[in-house]
Design a protein around this motif. Structure first.
Motif, PDB file in Angstrom:
ATOM      1  N   GLU A  50       2.774  27.739   1.474  1.00 48.75           N
ATOM      2  CA  GLU A  50       3.496  27.694   0.197  1.00 48.75           C
ATOM      3  C   GLU A  50       2.466  27.905  -1.131  1.00 48.75           C
ATOM      4  N   SER A  51       2.603  28.514  -1.956  1.00 51.28           N
ATOM      5  CA  SER A  51       1.201  28.308  -2.548  1.00 51.28           C
ATOM      6  C   SER A  51       1.788  29.036  -4.157  1.00 51.28           C
ATOM      7  N   GLY A  52       0.804  28.054  -4.855  1.00 54.65           N
ATOM      8  CA  GLY A  52       1.959  27.326  -6.399  1.00 54.65           C
ATOM      9  C   GLY A  52       2.873  26.129  -6.029  1.00 54.65           C
ATOM     10  N   ALA A  53       2.567  25.073  -5.582  1.00 54.54           N
ATOM     11  CA  ALA A  53       2.898  24.399  -4.822  1.00 54.54           C
ATOM     12  C   ALA A  53       2.455  23.174  -3.830  1.00 54.54           C
ATOM     13  N   ILE A  54       2.428  22.005  -4.354  1.00 57.76           N
ATOM     14  CA  ILE A  54       2.500  20.269  -3.466  1.00 57.76           C
ATOM     15  C   ILE A  54       3.291  20.104  -2.605  1.00 57.76           C
ATOM     16  N   GLU A  55       2.534  19.353  -1.904  1.00 58.43           N
ATOM     17  CA  GLU A  55       3.632  18.538  -0.867  1.00 58.43           C
ATOM     18  C   GLU A  55       3.146  17.334  -1.739  1.00 58.43           C
ATOM     19  N   GLY A  56       4.748  15.880  -1.523  1.00 54.94           N
ATOM     20  CA  GLY A  56       4.792  14.958  -2.369  1.00 54.94           C
ATOM     21  C   GLY A  56       4.412  13.649  -1.632  1.00 54.94           C
ATOM     22  N   SER A  57       4.334  12.881  -1.971  1.00 54.37           N
ATOM     23  CA  SER A  57       4.307  10.856  -0.764  1.00 54.37           C
ATOM     24  C   SER A  57       5.646  11.394  -0.757  1.00 54.37           C
ATOM     25  N   ASN A  58       5.779  10.667   0.826  1.00 55.66           N
ATOM     26  CA  ASN A  58       7.305  11.268   1.756  1.00 55.66           C
ATOM     27  C   ASN A  58       7.376   9.089   1.550  1.00 55.66           C
ATOM     28  N   VAL A  59       6.989   8.157   0.680  1.00 53.57           N
ATOM     29  CA  VAL A  59       7.159   6.927   0.363  1.00 53.57           C
ATOM     30  C   VAL A  59       8.206   6.927  -0.163  1.00 53.57           C
ATOM     31  N   ASN A  60       9.380   6.555   0.260  1.00 56.34           N
ATOM     32  CA  ASN A  60      10.808   5.667  -0.161  1.00 56.34           C
ATOM     33  C   ASN A  60      10.778   4.466  -1.168  1.00 56.34           C
ATOM     34  N   SER A  61       9.967   4.841  -2.556  1.00 57.96           N
ATOM     35  CA  SER A  61      10.435   3.990  -2.738  1.00 57.96           C
ATOM     36  C   SER A  61      11.007   2.573  -3.114  1.00 57.96           C
ATOM     37  N   VAL A  62      12.710   2.920  -2.486  1.00 55.39           N
ATOM     38  CA  VAL A  62      13.739   1.708  -2.787  1.00 55.39           C
ATOM     39  C   VAL A  62      13.206   0.982  -1.196  1.00 55.39           C
ATOM     40  N   HIS A  63      13.821   1.956  -0.641  1.00 58.28           N
ATOM     41  CA  HIS A  63      13.204   1.399   0.742  1.00 58.28           C
ATOM     42  C   HIS A  63      12.152   0.260   1.604  1.00 58.28           C
ATOM     43  N   GLU A  64      10.715   0.929   0.262  1.00 57.34           N
ATOM     44  CA  GLU A  64       9.766  -0.405   0.970  1.00 57.34           C
ATOM     45  C   GLU A  64       9.801  -1.931  -0.336  1.00 57.34           C
ATOM     46  N   ASN A 115       1.166  -1.044   0.114  1.00 58.68           N
ATOM     47  CA  ASN A 115      -0.295  -0.011  -0.613  1.00 58.68           C
ATOM     48  C   ASN A 115       1.445   1.139  -0.295  1.00 58.68           C
ATOM     49  N   ASN A 116       2.179   1.334   1.023  1.00 54.78           N
ATOM     50  CA  ASN A 116       2.799   1.888   0.355  1.00 54.78           C
ATOM     51  C   ASN A 116       3.297   2.725  -0.611  1.00 54.78           C
ATOM     52  N   LEU A 117       3.635   1.769  -1.432  1.00 59.98           N
ATOM     53  CA  LEU A 117       4.639   1.832  -2.631  1.00 59.98           C
ATOM     54  C   LEU A 117       3.292   2.339  -3.965  1.00 59.98           C
ATOM     55  N   ALA A 118       2.071   1.828  -3.898  1.00 62.31           N
ATOM     56  CA  ALA A 118       1.197   1.872  -4.556  1.00 62.31           C
ATOM     57  C   ALA A 118       0.655   2.960  -4.441  1.00 62.31           C
ATOM     58  N   ASN A 119       1.110   4.048  -3.215  1.00 63.74           N
ATOM     59  CA  ASN A 119       1.001   5.972  -2.852  1.00 63.74           C
ATOM     60  C   ASN A 119       2.003   6.164  -2.870  1.00 63.74           C
ATOM     61  N   ALA A 120       3.340   6.557  -3.853  1.00 70.22           N
ATOM     62  CA  ALA A 120       4.431   6.747  -3.810  1.00 70.22           C
ATOM     63  C   ALA A 120       4.392   8.246  -4.543  1.00 70.22           C
ATOM     64  N   ASN A 121       3.026   8.313  -5.226  1.00 70.03           N
ATOM     65  CA  ASN A 121       2.899   9.708  -6.505  1.00 70.03           C
ATOM     66  C   ASN A 121       1.593  10.114  -5.396  1.00 70.03           C
ATOM     67  N   THR A 122       1.435   9.725  -4.597  1.00 72.02           N
ATOM     68  CA  THR A 122      -0.299   9.788  -4.520  1.00 72.02           C
ATOM     69  C   THR A 122      -0.081  11.767  -3.004  1.00 72.02           C
ATOM     70  N   ASP A 123      -0.723  12.908  -3.826  1.00 73.98           N
ATOM     71  CA  ASP A 123       0.466  14.231  -3.067  1.00 73.98           C
ATOM     72  C   ASP A 123       0.487  13.934  -1.660  1.00 73.98           C
ATOM     73  N   GLY A 124       0.678  14.451  -0.543  1.00 71.68           N
ATOM     74  CA  GLY A 124       0.260  14.632   0.441  1.00 71.68           C
ATOM     75  C   GLY A 124       0.496  12.815   1.369  1.00 71.68           C
ATOM     76  N   PHE A 125       0.660  11.802   1.003  1.00 73.63           N
ATOM     77  CA  PHE A 125       0.819  10.742   1.812  1.00 73.63           C
ATOM     78  C   PHE A 125       1.717  10.149   2.774  1.00 73.63           C
ATOM     79  N   LYS A 126       1.495   9.980   4.014  1.00 71.29           N
ATOM     80  CA  LYS A 126       2.152   9.284   4.748  1.00 71.29           C
ATOM     81  C   LYS A 126       2.349   8.178   5.069  1.00 71.29           C
ATOM     82  N   SER A 127       3.406   7.414   4.942  1.00 74.08           N
ATOM     83  CA  SER A 127       3.417   6.194   4.243  1.00 74.08           C
ATOM     84  C   SER A 127       3.483   5.481   6.259  1.00 74.08           C
ATOM     85  N   ASP A 128       2.777   4.442   6.014  1.00 72.67           N
ATOM     86  CA  ASP A 128       2.371   3.737   7.102  1.00 72.67           C
ATOM     87  C   ASP A 128       4.155   2.856   7.520  1.00 72.67           C
TER      88      ASP A 128
END
Length: 247
Positions: free
Chosen positions: A198-212, A24-37
């Motif tokens: 910060e306007s005009g910006a978004i936070e990406g997922s904090n998932v580390n794909s390699v680690h997962e 599930n973490n890996l599937a959300n590697a590109n989900t904005d604002g996602f926090k890994s479990d």
């Protein structure tokens, strides 16, 4: 022998649960604002009729990784990213207040302000609704929303609401089944005026794909080891049964 088999069997089952969390973490590697479990394993004593002589392994999620994800500049006027700790208040499907870091916003045909998951964005008085039609939207560093009505001159902007930001402390937050975070107490958190965005910006997922991926490979190897242990238990049981017959 049954103790041996019980430990191996429960270990294999919990390994599959851990694999589901990592997947599930890996599937959300590109989900904005996602926090890994996160996951952890521990032994649990099995209680029931008779003496508690059995111990089984259990995989549990002690919480989420609240480290910030990478901030990506988009230049889009409705994209926001929370600086440091803090959360954007949204309205869950059951009407309760929940929190997220997903800040890619838009509005529907009625002017209701939504995020990328079509979850309404909350202000102090409830979901924020923009007065349509409008030509432009601006969101200040503290979440105040200003709009330029359609046909108005470039310098005309009207304040229509303020996004609610909260920061009750990450140790007070837990993820719900809908993927949104809430206070463990079940109560809504108060607004925190110190939070900036910060306007005009978004936070990406904090998932580390390699680690997962590495964690998934490790869990799969552990699963294979547990299955081999079950096979060894079966072979040992057959051998002991054969000896009993000979005697």
């Amino acid at each position: 022998m049954d103790k041996f088999l019980y430990v191996a069997m429960s270990g294999a089952k919990q390994g599959m649960n851990a694999l589901a969390v990592r997947a599930n973490n890996l599937a959300n590697a590109n989900t904005d604002g996602f926090k890994s479990d996160m996951t952890q394993a521990r032994s649990m004593q099995a209680f029931g009729e008779g003496l508690p002589t059995r111990v089984f392994s259990m995989i549990e999620s002690p919480g989420s990784n609240f480290n910030g994800g990478p901030i990506r500049t988009t230049g889009r006027e409705l994209d926001i990213a929370v600086k440091g700790d803090g959360w954007i208040a949204v309205q869950a499907t059951d009407g309760s207040e929940a929190y997220t870091r997903a800040g890619s916003l838009h509005f529907d045909s009625t002017g209701l302000l939504l995020n990328s998951r079509n979850t309404p964005i909350m202000g102090d008085a409830g979901p924020i609704v923009l007065p349509l039609p409008i030509d432009s939207v601006q969101i200040s560093d503290n979440g105040i929303i200003s709009v330029r009505p359609k046909g108005a001159t470039a310098e005309v902007f009207e304040e229509v609401g303020q996004i609610k930001f909260v920061n009750p402390g990450n140790d007070q937050m837990m993820r719900g089944e809908d993927g949104l975070f809430r206070l463990m107490s079940g109560q809504p958190a108060p607004r925190d005026p110190a939070i900036e965005i910060e306007s005009g910006a978004i936070e990406g997922s904090n998932v580390n794909s390699v680690h997962e991926m590495v964690a998934m490979i490790d869990i799969q190897r552990q699963y294979e080891m547990q299955v081999k242990m079950m096979k060894n238990a079966e072979e040992a049981d057959r051998s002991s049964t054969s000896l009993m017959r000979i005697s």
